[in-house]
Design an enzyme around this catalytic site. Structure first.
Site, short mmCIF file in Angstrom:
data_model
loop_
_atom_site.label_atom_id
_atom_site.label_comp_id
_atom_site.label_asym_id
_atom_site.label_seq_id
_atom_site.Cartn_x
_atom_site.Cartn_y
_atom_site.Cartn_z
N TRP A 101 1.01 -1.09 -0.13
CA TRP A 101 -0.09 -0.09 0.01
C TRP A 101 0.88 1.27 -0.05
CZ3 TRP A 101 -4.14 -1.56 -2.11
CH2 TRP A 101 -4.60 -2.63 -1.65
N ASP A 171 -1.65 6.73 6.17
CA ASP A 171 -2.54 5.80 5.70
C ASP A 171 -2.79 5.00 7.21
OD1 ASP A 171 -4.20 3.80 4.81
OD2 ASP A 171 -3.00 3.09 3.23
N LYS A 195 -11.84 -1.56 6.50
CA LYS A 195 -10.90 -2.73 7.33
C LYS A 195 -11.61 -2.60 8.79
CE LYS A 195 -8.75 -3.03 3.66
NZ LYS A 195 -7.43 -2.53 3.26
#
Ligand SMILES: *Cc1c(COP(=O)(O)O)cnc(C)c1O
Length: 360
Positions: A101, A171, A195
């Site tokens: 990511w 993030d 998530k």
């Protein structure tokens, strides 16, 4: 009705109480005769939903008034572009590469300016967090970017990097609301909600007010300007009303549990059950440097692909879903987000123990 224990990395399990409440309100939200999905985002009733959600997340995370809370349609991927578009005023940013990511965000940023990779843990398949105490931060860097909890690899920053005075962007998709955070250490703290918070399709970005300006890269679409949404209370466009509503319920659920300190305690208890077993097992082992372990995502392997596959099948037979690991680590991964009950983790460990006895 029979519910499984769902260890998916995302979209992931939601608190049953929240799902039940949404079910009860599905056809007739509090006497208005319609579902939240059918409601105008300009209605007083929806305004109340979004206002309450914002007030609750501000309370949970102790967000100062100098930060805006933005409910943004889209996902974490949108932030990979939105962050540089809004923040790259000098055209330079530093990225710390701790997994897929972070790498994707870095590659995206390179489309808009000079994106430096100032540290990486790719040499050991991202199984640790690099030393970030004295990084070669670019003098002109507009910000330093991290992926705080690495969903795929199961690592977490337990200490934030020394950004040498530069703005920190995080993030936090897979650790959002899992523990208390000091928001004042960040310029932008964001997470895709699927998530640990709500249904897929939205991102919550907490942005320091002075970073929200019209001075963005010229290519920035109006909808991607933080200012567009900040000026309109996240209602510049038709927002993901349903998502905001469910996230609001999750905020209340966490508040009822005792807030983020209580949430952290519960998460630590769950993770400890699993890590303790992994450290004592002769068959299974965790794949991550101990000091960098995540409370949320726990990858583990047997070291034998066939045995891994057999275990995943046995887990499924026992109502433990989605324990298959990401292809870049292999083996298994248990995502034990806020909504995973402690009983789910205990069940996983008991199935692992039995499997070990029968297959060692
Ligand atoms: C899942 C995830 C993403 C990507 O989320 P999308 O909603 O698919 O954009 C980004 N960062 C982290 C840390 C993630 O866990």
């Amino acid at each position: 009705m029979s519910r499984v224990y769902n260890f998916s990395a995302g979209p992931a399990c939601l608190p049953v109480d929240v799902l039940k409440e949404a079910q009860e309100e599905m056809l007739d939200y509090r006497g208005c005769g319609m579902s939240v999905m059918e409601m105008s985002h300009r209605s007083a009733m929806f305004q109340e939903i979004i206002d309450e959600a914002e007030a609750d997340i501000r309370e949970l995370m102790s967000i100062p008034d100098s930060y805006k809370v933005l409910f943004l349609s889209g996902s974490a991927h949108h932030q990979f572009a939105q962050v540089p578009m809004n923040l790259m005023k000098n055209g330079v940013a530093d990225y710390i590469i701790t997994g897929n990511w972070a790498k994707k965000a870095w590659k995206e940023a390179a489309k808009y300016g000079k994106a430096n990779a100032v540290a990486s843990s790719e040499d050991k398949n991202f199984s640790y967090i690099p030393d970030c105490s004295d990084l070669p931060i670019d003098e002109d860097a507009d910000y330093v970017y991290i992926c705080e909890n690495n969903t795929i690899y199961g690592t977490k920053y337990h200490k934030l990097p020394n950004t040498k005075g530069k703005i920190l962007v995080s993030d936090a998709s897979s650790c959002f609301l899992s523990e208390p955070v000091d928001i004042t250490k960040y310029g932008v703290y964001y997470g895709g909600v699927q998530k640990n918070v709500g249904p897929a399709g939205m991102c919550i970005a907490i942005v320091r007010e002075d970073l929200i300006t019209d001075d963005v890269l010229p290519c920035t679409p109006t909808i991607m300007k933080y200012k567009s949404q900040a000026d309109k209370g996240s209602l510049y466009n038709t927002p993901n009303c349903w998502d905001i509503y469910i996230c609001g319920k999750v905020f209340k659920w966490i508040k009822k549990l005792g807030g983020l300190s209580a949430m952290k305690e519960i998460n630590e208890k769950k993770a400890e059950i699993l890590y303790e077993y992994l450290d004592s097992s002769k068959m299974f082992r965790g794949t991550v440097a101990k000091e960098d372990r995540s409370l949320m995502n726990v990858p583990f392997v047997t070291g034998d692909k066939d045995l891994d596959a057999k275990f995943i099948a046995v887990a499924k037979e026992n109502g433990l879903e989605n324990v298959k690991g990401h292809r870049s680590v292999g083996g298994m991964r248990a995502s034990i987000y806020n909504a995973m009950p402690i009983e789910g983790v205990a069940k996983l460990v008991s199935v692992m123990k039995q499997f070990e006895e029968e297959n060692l």
